[in-house]
Design an enzyme around this catalytic site. Structure first.
Site, short mmCIF file in Angstrom:
data_model
loop_
_atom_site.label_atom_id
_atom_site.label_comp_id
_atom_site.label_asym_id
_atom_site.label_seq_id
_atom_site.Cartn_x
_atom_site.Cartn_y
_atom_site.Cartn_z
CG ASN A 166 -1.91 1.50 1.09
OD1 ASN A 166 -2.48 1.70 0.52
ND2 ASN A 166 -1.58 1.54 3.10
CG HIS B 29 -0.82 6.11 4.98
ND1 HIS B 29 -1.83 6.50 4.82
CD2 HIS B 29 -0.31 7.07 5.82
CE1 HIS B 29 -2.00 6.75 5.44
NE2 HIS B 29 -1.31 7.46 6.35
C1 GRF Z 1 -2.83 9.20 -2.70
O1 GRF Z 1 -2.14 10.01 -1.74
C2 GRF Z 1 -2.31 7.89 -1.77
O2 GRF Z 1 -0.90 8.08 -1.16
C3 GRF Z 1 -3.30 7.65 -1.29
O3 GRF Z 1 -4.33 7.85 -1.14
C4 GRF Z 1 -4.37 8.95 -2.34
C5 GRF Z 1 -4.42 7.95 -4.03
O4 GRF Z 1 -4.17 9.46 -5.07
N1 GRF Z 1 -2.98 6.34 -0.48
P1 GRF Z 1 -4.36 8.21 -6.39
O5 GRF Z 1 -5.83 7.95 -6.64
O6 GRF Z 1 -3.14 7.39 -6.89
O7 GRF Z 1 -4.38 9.71 -7.37
#
Ligand code: GRF
Length: 200
Positions: free
Chosen positions: A115, A117
């Site tokens: 994942n 984050h």
């Molecule tokens: C990102 O900031 C990621 O860290 C978090 O959700 C967001 C997803 O953004 N888990 P995207 O859809 O990849 O633009």
């Protein structure tokens, strides 16, 4: 004697929204030598913007909406898991997948689910990470790629990127700068992870 190159690890990306990280993962894979290929992009939201982006890049997509499953999270996850297995997926990359997973799915992909984050974990698990970092007066924010375990945003850290927090920063400005860092970090960490798997 050199051994033949291992075939790329088959990765699925799970998204709920725009999927800018997913797009970065696809671009890195399509540029070659990443150690992985994106075999499937799966979303729990039928009209997620990222599905069209992935399809335009020639990647197989599927939507498995969670709503019809009501409160039965595990039944939804079983459908997700079946789609992953059907596509021959070896590693799952969560990228803005806005579902808290049950232990069932986490165990099914133990050690094979990553994942990203948007904070320097263990700081600020959960939501509103950028606002919390600014409110705390932190000098830097950033992002973390980690293995998924049963505790939310708690698994072993595989890589981090740091971004300075500027005077007068806003959560949205910081979020944009962190996203740019995410788009470099995630392909790099996923690539190293998959190359490591291929050597096992
Ligand atoms: C990102 O900031 C990621 O860290 C978090 O959700 C967001 C997803 O953004 N888990 P995207 O859809 O990849 O633009």
């Amino acid at each position: 004697m050199s051994s033949p190159a291992a075939s790329p690890v088959r990765v699925a990306v799970l998204i709920s929204g725009t999927g800018s990280n997913m797009a970065a993962l696809i671009d890195a894979a399509q540029a070659g030598a990443s150690g992985y290929e994106i075999a499937l992009v799966l979303s729990n939201i039928e009209g997620a913007g990222g599905l069209a982006v992935a399809a335009a890049k020639g990647v197989k997509t599927v939507a498995i909406p969670h709503k019809p499953f009501g409160k039965d999270r595990e039944a939804h996850e079983q459908a997700v898991d079946a789609a992953l297995r059907d596509a021959g997926v070896q590693v799952v990359a969560l990228a803005g997948y806005m579902r808290i997973l049950t232990p069932w799915l986490v165990r099914a992909w133990d050690g094979r689910m990553l994942n990203i984050h948007p904070s320097l974990l263990p700081l600020y698990p959960g939501l509103d990470t950028h606002a919390r970092a600014i409110a705390a007066g932190d000098a830097e924010g950033g992002c973390t790629v980690h293995l998924v375990t049963e505790g939310v945003d708690e698994g072993p850290i595989l890589g981090q990127a740091r971004v300075p927090i500027l005077a007068d920063d806003t959560p949205s400005a910081l979020s944009e700068r962190v996203k740019t860092a995410e788009h470099t970090l995630y392909p790099q960490v996923l690539g190293d992870f998959c190359k490591g798997l291929a050597r096992k």
